[in-house]
Design an enzyme around this catalytic site. Structure first.
Site, PDB file in Angstrom:
ATOM      1  N   LYS A 194     -70.908 -40.571  -4.033  1.00 41.11           N
ATOM      2  CA  LYS A 194     -69.975 -40.382  -2.917  1.00 41.11           C
ATOM      3  C   LYS A 194     -70.618 -40.656  -1.555  1.00 41.11           C
ATOM      4  CE  LYS A 194     -68.463 -36.303  -5.372  1.00 41.11           C
ATOM      5  NZ  LYS A 194     -67.878 -34.972  -5.339  1.00 41.11           N
ATOM      6  N   ASP A 229     -67.503 -28.006  -8.853  1.00 37.26           N
ATOM      7  CA  ASP A 229     -66.256 -27.537  -8.219  1.00 37.26           C
ATOM      8  C   ASP A 229     -65.156 -27.167  -9.224  1.00 37.26           C
ATOM      9  OD1 ASP A 229     -65.881 -30.209  -8.832  1.00 37.26           O
ATOM     10  OD2 ASP A 229     -64.844 -30.700  -6.972  1.00 37.26           O
TER      11      ASP A 229
HETATM   12 MG    MG Z   1     -62.030 -31.309  -3.753  1.00 38.15          MG
END
Ligand code: MG
Ligand code: ADP
Length: 496
Positions: A194, A229
């Protein structure tokens, strides 16, 4: 098939919305439209997700999960153990922090927990954007930057937030990059993704990096849980609803995790017999078996930074849906003069058309598709479009979004079916919740309903009645703080 497509683009309808002076151009263009119709026809065919195909995808997902649980590298899914053996119970008390690093921003958060009756007494958070030079700097620069901002945030603690006497502040660290986890509070970075290109971190324990930086800042705090996450999302949702067994992210990218019984994880059996459950991070974006792909998907993949990887993610997640549509439109334009000649430059630019644009176009209920016209003009530089052309764009979008949503639904059904077949009715025979986070799911109603349709088709009317999809916005931050609490170094004291 071609008859159906032809009838949805009646050439006569085009002219009715045109002023007289443009009649000639419109006539040429409507024949271009007719010529482009077979491409749409073909696209529909190639993107089709009939029930047998969905069933294959769900079964293959389940089989791949089993392979990945048996041995690393045995399937496309990594099936990474989270080492979360203690989910928050609701009894946790005290002040806990979380740090969420997963993109160009990071979030810091604190939460004051009040146990069974009072639950989350208060929480507050701050978001900090990470400067480019830090994203391209050294490991120490990055972690010093993070620790300094965290230290700032801690300094503002007050009001309802109070650390218990004699305790160090504890933090849950949500770190959404590929990590080889080695315990609940350690994990080795495999590689940055990313847009991060921080030197010297790969191969290092990111918790040790953060702890060292906090020490350099004079911040007396320690990391109690390192989580992905999706894992944070599951823990956060499970805190409120014990029926949450699965968490899915459908945002820029996609991933899913679920609660697995330890004795169904053969690759962990060398650790000795383990009872209880853990959360498995599937990394399902890597799945590819039996997906209905088009030339547009293949070209996009070939030109991507990770060709051949993350094919499921490239088919169903928000980063890519707009780009797939752009590629289909570019072909219709190039080979069949859709849109005339005025647009070419912009439409040729990768990623100009974004998923939110598709979404906005699909919400346009007006007779003349005025919103679609605006997006075509502003985003891909088509200054003039016929109604038939606008309809075609919406149809292409729908085709790609439908495929994405239905495949996402098949993936979820695959996870649930795998859990069900190992548990004899304990999953689909009772209420089971799927926690869902991500901007794609949240904002795209058509995607959402295509996803649910596929789940109902696959699970059947009865079982699907028991499955609820719960939208949990940004649950991963609080989830990480809750995991820090559930895995607190002082847990023995606080649980009494
Ligand atoms: Mg997110
Ligand atoms: P991330 O996945 O990067 O953590 P989010 O969960 O907020 O972030 O998801 C952002 C993604 O959601 C965007 O990249 C986009 O693909 C999708 N998205 C955002 N807004 C919309 C919208 N209005 N319509 C459709 N998709 C959207």
């Amino acid at each position: 098939m071609s008859a159906a497509v032809g009838s949805s683009f009646p050439a006569v309808a085009v002219g009715q919305h045109r002023r007289r002076g443009r009649a000639a151009a419109v006539q040429v263009r409507s024949s271009a439209m007719a010529a482009a119709a077979p491409i749409l026809d073909d696209l529909r065919l190639r993107c089709a997700t009939p029930l047998p195909l969905l069933r294959h995808v769900a079964d293959a997902m389940a089989a791949d999960m089993r392979a990945g649980l048996a041995a690393d590298g045995a399937g496309e899914l990594k099936m990474i153990p989270s080492y979360v053996y203690s989910l928050p119970t609701g009894d946790e008390t005290g002040l806990f922090y979380a740090l969420d690093l997963g993109g160009t921003n990071f979030r810091v958060l604190r939460v004051q927990l009040g146990g069974k009756d009072r639950r989350v007494i208060d929480s507050e958070s701050e978001q900090v954007s990470i400067p480019k030079e830090i994203m391209h700097g050294t490991t120490e620069e990055l972690f010093d930057f993070i620790a300094a901002r965290l230290s700032n945030f801690v300094a503002k603690e007050g009001g309802t937030f109070r650390i218990q006497k004699g305790r160090k502040r504890e933090i849950g660290f949500t770190f959404s990059f590929p990590v080889k986890q080695t315990s609940i509070d350690s994990g080795i970075l495999i590689k940055w993704t990313k847009g991060f290109a921080v030197s010297g971190t790969a191969g290092k324990d990111v918790v040790a990096c953060l702890n060292a930086a906090m020490e350099r800042q004079g911040l007396d705090m320690s990391v109690s849980a390192l989580v992905n996450d999706t894992v944070g999302t599951l823990a956060g949702a499970h805190y409120w609803d014990k029926d949450v067994m699965v968490a899915v992210i459908l945002g820029t990218g996609t991933n899913a995790c679920y609660i697995e019984k330890n004795d169904f994880i053969p690759k962990l059996l060398h650790l000795g017999p383990v009872t209880g459950n853990t959360i498995i991070n599937t990394e399902w974006g890597a799945f590819s078996d039996g997906l209905p792909l088009t030339e547009f998907d293949r070209d996009m993949d070939a030109e991507s930074i990770n060709p051949g990887e993350q094919i499921f993610e490239k088919t169903i997640s928000g980063m890519y849906l707009g780009e797939i549509v752009r590629r289909a439109l570019a072909k219709m334009a190039q080979e069949h003069d859709l849109f005339g000649h005025s647009f070419a430059d912009k439409l040729a630019q990768p990623f100009v058309l974004r998923t939110p644009h598709l979404c906005a176009m699909q919400q346009d209920r007006s007779n003349d598709l005025g919103e679609v016209e605006l997006i075509l003009r502003d985003v891909i530089g088509v200054n003039e479009s016929s109604l038939a052309e606008r309809r075609a764009i919406v149809d292409v979008s729908d085709c790609i979004v439908k495929r994405g949503g239905r495949l996402a639904g098949a993936g979820i059904a695959g996870i649930l079916q795998k859990m069900e077949s190992d548990s004899n009715g304990q999953v689909l025979g009772r209420r089971t919740a799927v926690a869902m986070d991500g901007g794609l799911y949240e904002n795209y109603p058509q995607y959402r309903s295509y996803m649910t349709d596929a789940m109902v088709e696959l699970l059947g009317p009865q079982d699907s009645e028991h499955v609820v999809v719960e939208h949990t916005k940004d649950g991963s931050g609080i989830g990480a703080a809750l995991l820090a609490a559930a895995n607190s170094k002082y847990a023995a004291q606080s649980s009494t």
